[in-house]
Design a protein around this motif. Sequence first.
Motif, PDB file in Angstrom:
ATOM      1  N   LYS A  34      -5.192 -19.010   1.383  1.00  8.37           N
ATOM      2  CA  LYS A  34      -3.982 -18.491   2.027  1.00  8.37           C
ATOM      3  C   LYS A  34      -3.264 -19.601   2.775  1.00  8.37           C
ATOM      4  CE  LYS A  34      -5.114 -13.719   2.443  1.00  8.37           C
ATOM      5  NZ  LYS A  34      -5.013 -12.545   3.243  1.00  8.37           N
ATOM      6  N   SER A  35      -1.975 -19.386   2.961  1.00  6.46           N
ATOM      7  CA  SER A  35      -1.147 -20.332   3.705  1.00  6.46           C
ATOM      8  C   SER A  35      -0.875 -19.785   5.098  1.00  6.46           C
ATOM      9  CB  SER A  35       0.191 -20.534   2.989  1.00  6.46           C
ATOM     10  OG  SER A  35      -0.009 -21.009   1.691  1.00  6.46           O
ATOM     11  N   ILE A  36      -0.487 -20.666   5.997  1.00  7.88           N
ATOM     12  CA  ILE A  36      -0.107 -20.250   7.348  1.00  7.88           C
ATOM     13  C   ILE A  36       1.081 -19.305   7.232  1.00  7.88           C
ATOM     14  CG2 ILE A  36       0.874 -21.045   9.532  1.00  7.88           C
ATOM     15  CD1 ILE A  36      -0.792 -23.590   9.188  1.00  7.88           C
ATOM     16  N   GLY A  37       1.028 -18.206   7.930  1.00  9.05           N
ATOM     17  CA  GLY A  37       2.099 -17.224   7.901  1.00  9.05           C
ATOM     18  C   GLY A  37       1.829 -16.043   6.986  1.00  9.05           C
ATOM     19  N   GLN A  38       0.882 -16.181   6.070  1.00  8.56           N
ATOM     20  CA  GLN A  38       0.524 -15.039   5.223  1.00  8.56           C
ATOM     21  C   GLN A  38      -0.315 -14.051   6.028  1.00  8.56           C
ATOM     22  OE1 GLN A  38      -1.254 -17.118   1.757  1.00  8.56           O
ATOM     23  NE2 GLN A  38       0.175 -15.870   0.562  1.00  8.56           N
ATOM     24  N   PRO A  39      -0.194 -12.763   5.723  1.00  9.86           N
ATOM     25  CA  PRO A  39      -0.971 -11.765   6.472  1.00  9.86           C
ATOM     26  C   PRO A  39      -2.477 -11.940   6.279  1.00  9.86           C
ATOM     27  CG  PRO A  39       0.684 -10.699   5.080  1.00  9.86           C
ATOM     28  CD  PRO A  39       0.675 -12.151   4.733  1.00  9.86           C
ATOM     29  N   VAL A  40      -3.215 -11.608   7.325  1.00 12.32           N
ATOM     30  CA  VAL A  40      -4.678 -11.577   7.237  1.00 12.32           C
ATOM     31  C   VAL A  40      -5.085 -10.187   6.796  1.00 12.32           C
ATOM     32  CG1 VAL A  40      -4.992 -13.359   8.994  1.00 12.32           C
ATOM     33  CG2 VAL A  40      -4.917 -10.968   9.686  1.00 12.32           C
ATOM     34  N   GLU A  41      -6.307 -10.057   6.298  1.00 11.68           N
ATOM     35  CA  GLU A  41      -6.800  -8.767   5.824  1.00 11.68           C
ATOM     36  C   GLU A  41      -7.720  -8.146   6.859  1.00 11.68           C
ATOM     37  OE1 GLU A  41      -8.532 -10.055   2.144  1.00 11.68           O
ATOM     38  OE2 GLU A  41      -6.667  -9.711   1.057  1.00 11.68           O
ATOM     39  N   VAL A  42      -7.555  -6.851   7.089  1.00  6.22           N
ATOM     40  CA  VAL A  42      -8.404  -6.102   8.010  1.00  6.22           C
ATOM     41  C   VAL A  42      -9.375  -5.288   7.157  1.00  6.22           C
ATOM     42  CG1 VAL A  42      -8.488  -4.388   9.858  1.00  6.22           C
ATOM     43  CG2 VAL A  42      -6.546  -5.979   9.703  1.00  6.22           C
ATOM     44  N   MET A  43     -10.659  -5.590   7.320  1.00  7.49           N
ATOM     45  CA  MET A  43     -11.707  -4.932   6.548  1.00  7.49           C
ATOM     46  C   MET A  43     -12.550  -4.074   7.495  1.00  7.49           C
ATOM     47  SD  MET A  43     -11.266  -6.543   3.539  1.00  7.49           S
ATOM     48  CE  MET A  43     -12.761  -6.444   2.605  1.00  7.49           C
ATOM     49  N   ILE A  44     -12.856  -2.859   7.055  1.00  7.73           N
ATOM     50  CA  ILE A  44     -13.771  -2.001   7.806  1.00  7.73           C
ATOM     51  C   ILE A  44     -14.903  -1.632   6.855  1.00  7.73           C
ATOM     52  CG2 ILE A  44     -14.104   0.201   8.989  1.00  7.73           C
ATOM     53  CD1 ILE A  44     -11.237  -0.013   9.948  1.00  7.73           C
ATOM     54  N   ASN A  45     -16.109  -1.991   7.275  1.00 12.78           N
ATOM     55  CA  ASN A  45     -17.297  -1.786   6.435  1.00 12.78           C
ATOM     56  C   ASN A  45     -17.062  -2.333   5.026  1.00 12.78           C
ATOM     57  OD1 ASN A  45     -18.680  -0.680   8.554  1.00 12.78           O
ATOM     58  ND2 ASN A  45     -18.390   1.421   7.914  1.00 12.78           N
ATOM     59  N   GLU A  46     -16.559  -3.547   4.954  1.00  9.81           N
ATOM     60  CA  GLU A  46     -16.330  -4.290   3.709  1.00  9.81           C
ATOM     61  C   GLU A  46     -15.293  -3.645   2.793  1.00  9.81           C
ATOM     62  OE1 GLU A  46     -19.918  -5.512   1.782  1.00  9.81           O
ATOM     63  OE2 GLU A  46     -20.916  -5.910   3.691  1.00  9.81           O
ATOM     64  N   ARG A  47     -14.406  -2.839   3.357  1.00 10.52           N
ATOM     65  CA  ARG A  47     -13.343  -2.208   2.574  1.00 10.52           C
ATOM     66  C   ARG A  47     -11.994  -2.556   3.193  1.00 10.52           C
ATOM     67  NH1 ARG A  47     -13.064   4.185   1.007  1.00 10.52           N
ATOM     68  NH2 ARG A  47     -11.287   3.979  -0.373  1.00 10.52           N
ATOM     69  N   LEU A  48     -11.065  -3.033   2.363  1.00 10.53           N
ATOM     70  CA  LEU A  48      -9.738  -3.419   2.839  1.00 10.53           C
ATOM     71  C   LEU A  48      -8.983  -2.175   3.296  1.00 10.53           C
ATOM     72  CD1 LEU A  48      -7.501  -5.583   3.137  1.00 10.53           C
ATOM     73  CD2 LEU A  48      -6.829  -5.030   0.796  1.00 10.53           C
ATOM     74  N   VAL A  49      -8.537  -2.155   4.555  1.00 12.10           N
ATOM     75  CA  VAL A  49      -7.816  -1.001   5.077  1.00 12.10           C
ATOM     76  C   VAL A  49      -6.408  -1.342   5.546  1.00 12.10           C
ATOM     77  CG1 VAL A  49      -9.898   0.261   5.720  1.00 12.10           C
ATOM     78  CG2 VAL A  49      -8.807  -1.227   7.385  1.00 12.10           C
ATOM     79  N   ALA A  50      -6.149  -2.631   5.868  1.00 10.88           N
ATOM     80  CA  ALA A  50      -4.829  -2.990   6.389  1.00 10.88           C
ATOM     81  C   ALA A  50      -4.615  -4.494   6.281  1.00 10.88           C
ATOM     82  CB  ALA A  50      -4.701  -2.547   7.843  1.00 10.88           C
ATOM     83  N   ARG A  51      -3.366  -4.888   6.503  1.00 10.98           N
ATOM     84  CA  ARG A  51      -2.999  -6.303   6.600  1.00 10.98           C
ATOM     85  C   ARG A  51      -2.209  -6.475   7.889  1.00 10.98           C
ATOM     86  NH1 ARG A  51      -2.433  -5.054   1.208  1.00 10.98           N
ATOM     87  NH2 ARG A  51      -3.823  -6.221  -0.155  1.00 10.98           N
ATOM     88  N   GLY A  52      -2.279  -7.674   8.441  1.00  9.34           N
ATOM     89  CA  GLY A  52      -1.567  -7.900   9.693  1.00  9.34           C
ATOM     90  C   GLY A  52      -1.330  -9.363   9.966  1.00  9.34           C
ATOM     91  N   ASP A  53      -0.576  -9.613  11.025  1.00  8.23           N
ATOM     92  CA  ASP A  53      -0.270 -10.973  11.461  1.00  8.23           C
ATOM     93  C   ASP A  53      -1.116 -11.323  12.671  1.00  8.23           C
ATOM     94  OD1 ASP A  53       1.751 -11.414   9.551  1.00  8.23           O
ATOM     95  OD2 ASP A  53       3.259 -10.451  10.817  1.00  8.23           O
ATOM     96  N   LEU A  54      -1.567 -12.568  12.720  1.00  5.96           N
ATOM     97  CA  LEU A  54      -2.297 -13.040  13.894  1.00  5.96           C
ATOM     98  C   LEU A  54      -1.338 -13.166  15.071  1.00  5.96           C
ATOM     99  CD1 LEU A  54      -4.614 -15.841  12.467  1.00  5.96           C
ATOM    100  CD2 LEU A  54      -5.268 -13.568  13.234  1.00  5.96           C
ATOM    101  N   VAL A  55      -1.788 -12.762  16.230  1.00  5.86           N
ATOM    102  CA  VAL A  55      -0.996 -12.895  17.454  1.00  5.86           C
ATOM    103  C   VAL A  55      -1.863 -13.511  18.534  1.00  5.86           C
ATOM    104  CG1 VAL A  55       0.581 -10.988  16.947  1.00  5.86           C
ATOM    105  CG2 VAL A  55      -1.534 -10.526  18.168  1.00  5.86           C
TER     106      VAL A  55
END
Length: 108
Positions: free
Chosen positions: A65-86
């Motif tokens: 990934k590149s800087i500025g791309q969304p990170v992935e939010v995983m819950i119990n090893e399952r992708l549930v959301a994407r977001g930006d680092l703050v």
Amino acid sequence: MMDEAETAQAETGAAAAAPKTAESGQGIDAMLNVGLNVQIVLGQTRMPIAQLLKLSRGSIIELDKSIGQPVEVMINERLVARGDLVRLPDDRLGVSLIEIVKDYVSEE
């Protein structure tokens, strides 16, 4: 005193009342304190074991990934959301959610 028929009827009535309390939401309270494994994935890479064994302090691992791309939010090893680092106070990091993954949300 109650005879056997009245006792059985009273017990059946009490048993029938039990599921109603669970349906009304009181049963879910027991699950509200269950811990889940939440991970924020910045990126990933694949490397041979030989390269992995050469890593030391200061080594740089290139991610997909590149800087500025969304990170992935995983819950119990399952992708549930994407977001930006703050940046949070005291030099801490957080994630501002920008997308909830549709595959995770049941459409009932």
